[in-house]
Design a protein around this motif. Structure first.
Motif: not given
Length: 546
Positions: A332-335, A339-342, A373-380
């Motif tokens: 939830v937090s990484e997502g 969202l903020v970065a996007v 990229l870091e948060d995308t990698a974190a979610v994945l």
């Protein structure tokens, strides 16, 4: 100088038409007086540039030439016969070519500050020298005062007596400057310690960058990843899961890299100084590059190591309930951070008139790109870790958990490779969009004084700043006409009529030639201002005259 040319100049001294059109009449006697052949060669001077003889030589090979002045002469009078050798002879130019040597500084201008610093003079010494007003190279001033270097050198020798005494004074001043800088450095350290002891009551001006744009995204990511890292380490200690360890290392590397990005953002907004005249905007790319290397070394490396060790030495795991809870909270937090970065990247891409995908792939905003990229990698990574931990819980085989660690490590390796590539390309000096280059080029080519544009280079300096360089072929006629439009033609015609000798002609040409060169420089300044005004992203313009 040919005698006929001198005679013609003496005969037409009162006529300006002589300076514009001059006919040289030659009559050659080849056979005899009865079979004499006449020929005439006409040389027309149609412009000022042709009036002053150039370095090309005119050669005659006739054995006997008769020269006549343009005066109307009686039969048998005023003619002179010159015997010419069979080999070629060169006609000398009216104005002899001046040899300036390898180093010539007599016509150099220097500013008052430079005269005081380099020649150890006082402002009172400069008051006695000739002052010359010149067009200023700075945008905030139209003109400034300069001095002839020869006058300044003569004054310095008059003040100090000899070059040796001047050199000794320069050495003493250099030593005093070094000592002053050392004292200044020590005093700055003392003031910094004093401020740390009492506390800073005024906030730094650079902190404002962390409340908007990429700075805000980075600060949000630091807070969230720091909390995720803490709870993931607790879950790893409790469960011993290799996937949870990889996720904890992942969050730790993200937190450290984002702190590095914050440092790069803070440094990038510093004011340019003499050591860094183009500013520090590339610090964002440097910080992002180091961040990519850090993700690869710490995140991917440790995840691979822990996964391989889990495959070689599988260990049973405790209950994974708490691990699942922490992973859900992390998702939830990484997502939210993603969202903020996007949203920030979409806003920036829209402002640049680019698509979201193209803006990300070209790394136009390196700091926000790293967060994305870091948060995308974190979610994945959370999804991979949860899936592998679930398979381990169902089957009881810890190898799935180790495979999850390897999967997270591979994901981090891919992200780090992309960051290293994009930021390296940016630091090497990447060109701006071809559409932007075309728009800037068309703006220059549409100006009447420009004939053509060559060797165009437009480089992205980061933070939306562009450096533009081009070689410009100016139309000399338009530039000259621009100069003549500001002149008094009656006064210029009077000056022309007063020209009687080659020396006076040289003085006339040098005066207006220098003014035309100044007009060309003013045209360059005007074009640079026009480019910056119509394209605010262009901060540095270098137009070279072709």
């Amino acid at each position: 100088m040919l005698p006929g040319l001198a005679a013609a100049a003496a005969a037409h001294r009162c006529s300006w038409s002589f300076l514009c059109r001059l006919r040289l009449h030659y009559r050659a006697a080849v056979l005899g007086s009865s079979d004499r052949q006449e020929w005439q060669n006409s040389v027309t001077f149609g412009s000022f540039s042709n009036m002053v003889p150039c370095s090309h030589s005119y050669t005659f090979t006739l054995s006997q030439v008769k020269l006549y002045s343009t005066n109307v002469q009686k039969e048998g009078q005023g003619s002179q016969t010159h015997q010419m050798p069979s080999f070629d002879e060169t006609v000398k130019a009216i104005l002899k070519k001046r040899e300036y040597g390898p180093k010539y500084t007599q016509n150099n201008f220097i500013t008052g500050v430079r005269a005081i610093n380099e020649f150890c003079l006082k402002s009172s010494d400069l008051e006695q020298l000739r002052k010359i007003r010149r067009r200023s190279p700075h945008e905030d001033t139209e003109s400034f005062t300069v001095y002839l270097r020869s006058d300044v050198e003569a004054k310095s020798l008059e003040v100090w007596g000899s070059p040796e005494a001047l050199a000794r004074e320069k050495k003493l001043r250099k030593e005093a400057e070094i000592e002053y800088r050392e004292r200044l450095f020590r005093n700055q350290n003392i003031l910094r310690e004093y401020g740390d002891f009492l506390g800073n009551t005024k906030p730094r001006s650079r902190t404002s960058v962390f409340f908007k744009g990429p700075g805000k995204v980075v600060m949000v990511a630091i807070c969230i990843n720091g909390l995720n890292c803490f709870f993931k380490f607790l879950a790893w200690i409790y469960t011993g899961s290799a996937s949870m360890f990889s996720e904890a290392i992942h969050s730790l590397s993200d937190t450290c890299n984002q702190a590095l990005l914050a440092l790069g953002i803070s440094k990038s907004v510093q004011t340019p100084d003499p050591t860094h005249p183009y500013g520090f905007s590339n610090m964002r790319y440097i910080a992002s590059l180091i961040s990519g290397v850090g993700i690869f070394m710490m995140g991917a490396g440790l995840s691979w190591y822990h996964g391989i060790m889990g495959l070689l030495n599988p260990q049973p795991m405790e209950s994974l309930l708490w691990a699942y809870c922490i992973l859900a909270g992390s998702l939830v937090s990484e997502g939210a951070t993603l969202l903020v970065a996007v949203n920030e990247l979409r806003r920036s891409a829209r402002a640049k008139g680019m698509s979201f995908y193209k803006y990300v792939m070209e790394s136009r905003d390196p700091s926000t790109n790293v967060i994305l990229l870091e948060d995308t990698a974190a979610v994945l990574g959370v999804i991979i870790a949860a899936t592998c931990m679930g398979l381990t819980s169902i089957t009881g085989n810890p190898l799935y958990d180790s495979l999850g660690s390897l999967g997270v490590g591979t994901l981090l390796g891919v992200v780090s490779a992309f960051l290293i590539h994009t930021n390296t390309e940016a630091l090497l000096g990447r060109s701006i969009q071809p559409e932007q280059v075309q728009r800037l080029t068309e703006l220059l080519e549409s100006d009447p004084s420009v004939r053509a544009i060559h060797d165009v280079k437009a480089t992205d300096l980061g933070l939306g700043k562009v450096r533009f360089k081009a070689e410009v072929d100016f139309d000399g006629r338009v530039v000259t006409r621009s100069y003549l439009e500001k002149q008094d033609f009656d006064q210029m015609l009077q000056e022309i009529q007063e020209v009687k000798t080659p020396e006076e002609l040289e003085t006339f040409m040098l005066k207006h030639g220098e003014n035309i060169i100044d007009t060309l420089g003013a045209e360059v300044d005007r074009l640079e201002r026009e480019l910056k005004k119509r394209n605010p992203e262009v901060r540095h313009v270098d137009l070279e005259i072709l």
